[in-house]
Design an enzyme around this catalytic site. Sequence first.
Site, mmCIF file in Angstrom:
data_model
loop_
_atom_site.group_PDB
_atom_site.id
_atom_site.type_symbol
_atom_site.label_atom_id
_atom_site.label_comp_id
_atom_site.label_asym_id
_atom_site.label_seq_id
_atom_site.Cartn_x
_atom_site.Cartn_y
_atom_site.Cartn_z
ATOM 1 N N ASP A 182 -41.266 11.036 -79.414
ATOM 2 C CA ASP A 182 -41.291 11.015 -80.878
ATOM 3 C C ASP A 182 -42.253 12.104 -81.373
ATOM 4 O OD1 ASP A 182 -40.825 10.080 -83.455
ATOM 5 O OD2 ASP A 182 -42.235 8.408 -83.305
ATOM 6 N N GLU A 212 -41.592 17.412 -83.452
ATOM 7 C CA GLU A 212 -41.035 18.543 -84.252
ATOM 8 C C GLU A 212 -41.908 19.787 -84.168
ATOM 9 O OE1 GLU A 212 -41.401 15.374 -85.268
ATOM 10 O OE2 GLU A 212 -39.284 14.926 -84.911
ATOM 11 N N ASP A 272 -35.499 8.432 -88.893
ATOM 12 C CA ASP A 272 -35.902 7.401 -89.846
ATOM 13 C C ASP A 272 -34.985 7.330 -91.058
ATOM 14 O OD1 ASP A 272 -37.886 7.230 -87.999
ATOM 15 O OD2 ASP A 272 -39.464 8.041 -89.276
HETATM 16 O O1 MIG Z 1 -44.633 8.123 -87.989
HETATM 17 O O2 MIG Z 1 -43.660 5.264 -83.507
HETATM 18 O O3 MIG Z 1 -38.914 7.970 -85.850
HETATM 19 O O4 MIG Z 1 -38.584 5.522 -84.575
HETATM 20 O O5 MIG Z 1 -40.703 3.693 -84.738
HETATM 21 C C1 MIG Z 1 -43.703 7.211 -87.507
HETATM 22 C C2 MIG Z 1 -43.410 4.749 -84.774
HETATM 23 C C3 MIG Z 1 -43.642 7.326 -86.010
HETATM 24 C C4 MIG Z 1 -41.247 7.565 -86.047
HETATM 25 C C5 MIG Z 1 -40.001 7.280 -85.289
HETATM 26 C C6 MIG Z 1 -39.750 5.802 -85.291
HETATM 27 C C7 MIG Z 1 -40.917 5.091 -84.663
HETATM 28 C C8 MIG Z 1 -42.205 5.433 -85.413
HETATM 29 N N1 MIG Z 1 -42.385 6.887 -85.450
#
Ligand code: MIG
Length: 797
Positions: free
Chosen positions: A422, A425, A501
């Site tokens: 996660d 980017e 999201d």
């Molecule tokens: O700033 O890890 O897209 O699936 O549950 C949010 C917490 C961070 C974004 C991900 C989401 C995940 C969440 N993350």
Amino acid sequence: MDLRKALLALRFVGLRTTLRAVRAARERDRWEGRVLPAVPAAWRMVKPLETMEPLPDGARFAGPDAELEIRFLAPDVVRLTWTPGVLPLPYAVVRERLTEASVSHKRHAEGWSLESAAMRLEIRADGGIHFRDPSGTIWREEEPPARAGEAWRHRVRLGPEERIYGLGERATPLNRRGRIYRMWNRDPGGSYGPGADPLYLSVPLWLSLGPEGSYLVFYENPFEAIFDLGATEPDVACLTFAGGALRYFVCMGPPDQALARYTALTGRPPMPPRWALGFHQSRWSYESADEVRTVVQGFRDHDLPLHAIHLDIDYMDGYRVFTVDRRRFPDLPGLIRELEGQGVRTVVILDPGVKVDPGYSVYREGMAHSRFCRLPDGSVYRGLVWPGWCVFPDFTDPGVREWWGDQYRSFVEMGVAGFWHDMNEPTTFVAWGEPTFPRGVRHAMEGRGGDHREAHNLYGLLMNRAAWEALRRLRPERRPFLLTRSGWAGIQRYAWNWTGDTESTWAALRQTIPTVLGLGLSGIPYTGPDIGGFSGAPTVELFVRWFQAATFMPFFRNHAAKGTPRREPWVFGEPALSILREFLRLRVRLLPYLYTLAWEAAQTGAPLARPLFWLDPKDPALWEIEDLFLLGSALLVAPVMEEGARSRAVFLPAGEWYDFWSDRRFAGPGVVEVEAPLERIPVFVRAGSILPMAEDRLTLHLYGPSDGEGEGILYQDAGDGFGPYRVDRFHGQWEEGVLRIRRIWEGDLPWPEGGLRLRIHGVAPARAHADGRPVPVEGQTVIAPLFEELIVEIDSA
Ligand code: MIG
């Protein structure tokens, strides 16, 4: 940042982090102001090309301020490179050449032409290029490129009927024409709905369909780019790249062939472990081992199949990547073993940011060996994420990739089956502006040096590369399973993707289809949405409809944000629970088919979920359909995406179609209105399909055309690893009351069970012979040993 987003951020991250985010944004602005090149004044066309140097597979052209190199990698694939500008590192493209291609050269009054067996390029001295097919039709027309400082501009004429697809992950209609897109991977923050751009994963690639023919173009340039696809001038695609050489590949041909070429260049998606095609349950966050146990037990108690469970950031110790909170997960290896004993794999989340904390070994080691990205003044760059201030590995450095990969060892030893990447980017929290590194941040770029303007879009790709290479080294007998939010061209070699999201709205459900199809057409077949949307509280009906649609998407996962109401299948009560159970079971039945599609994707790059035009790219009636999709070549899936709807209109392409639920037959092309009570969405099977399904035993479902041929493939192996496999191809012929099925096969895996069961749809079997011997027929079912030829006589009544 608007007020709603600011409040949402406050809710998630708290006041302290919000105040720090103000500081982070200020610092970013300060660095950007200092190191970014001045905004160039105006575009200048490149001066005319003056010379041509022939090459066996292309040519080099030179003018006073630009050079152009053209190389044919195959007769139907050509690479064009305009310089000056830094050449891309081979992060996306893994093949130099595809097949032999020789080229003939000609000089004309206005320029030159290069011709392969498949296409002719006319290069005008001014830099404009026409692409023609052997009959002379122009199917791509480029204007001379222009420069401004380090930036390139490329304008391509669009035909009046031309449609454009791809671009990676986009929340826009399937046909991307008529809008402006940004190539700059970005977390939209909080949640996003239709129209948001850019998103987490961009791919500077498009697929063009039109009466003049079809082709795919991939711009191998990771710098920020703006693709104005006919928004400003309806008949021009105007692309600008902030830096780098203007390099692009053009693959001529229909979508399947062009995508096969593109994925030959950038890599095919490898076979996933079979469990990954099952159902994944997730939530931000299951906060303790006991909670995880209770959830998994809930699946058993309610008789719901489950293949994987995901642990979101709260399993970590203070959000420190590669750690485990021992209070809440005192024995993670034990938990993983226990779950695996119940057939449930564990996937854990990892974020790239490393908490600044001298008491934490990953930070200490990384600092000691200079693993983290630096600012232009030589200091280590710090950004704000979940753990507070973080430093970030420079994945463009091979030594850093190896070091990062080594950190997976302890999780691999604990039995973690897959990793979920996660925030790559990369995303940082800032109170305003770009939620990422300042562009001046330095990157190794394999030793040649560069900055974040070039490395930004590559960051997620290279994080996954580091993990993939590590897993191949740490657990060579198993196939890696990686799930990533960000990526770039070539990410399909390493990871699956989810669409991030999304809002919990009907509009977001409808957006899922064009988003998933667009990713598939960008070479990334394994993707799917958070069922029910990430950020909100779906109604029971929205959740059921979303779940039904996702059953047919490559990545099938239930996930939701912290603070939202629970959504394990049983919380919705009846009748929802029974409906969800039926769809989970259907997913399990479809696994042999999905697994075979995965094998096809690994061979050709063809996505599992396909737009209707895949069937006939020349038929304009199919070009804009985005409220339904194909799963492989056998199934057409028409999700219900309107609140309260209990029927829907379905466009059936040419040919005969079976209603999957009732076996009723329909003839396309045309629109049919189909019943869709809450417990069903319209699904059709193309006549002529042979669909393998896992029932109490493996069953081939044959959907006969009244007359004609059909086929089906079945790929089988151990479900993981790199051992023996087999591919059985079934070819069916229906004529004059007889159905004849021939089987040919390859591979070294023995047929797993005794025989085969066939279920015949559309006609009533009377008698059957397998390789000359009579075999039992029970109703619609034929039970046969493994045959080479099966002949079924049809009851004419
Ligand atoms: O700033 O890890 O897209 O699936 O549950 C949010 C917490 C961070 C974004 C991900 C989401 C995940 C969440 N993350």
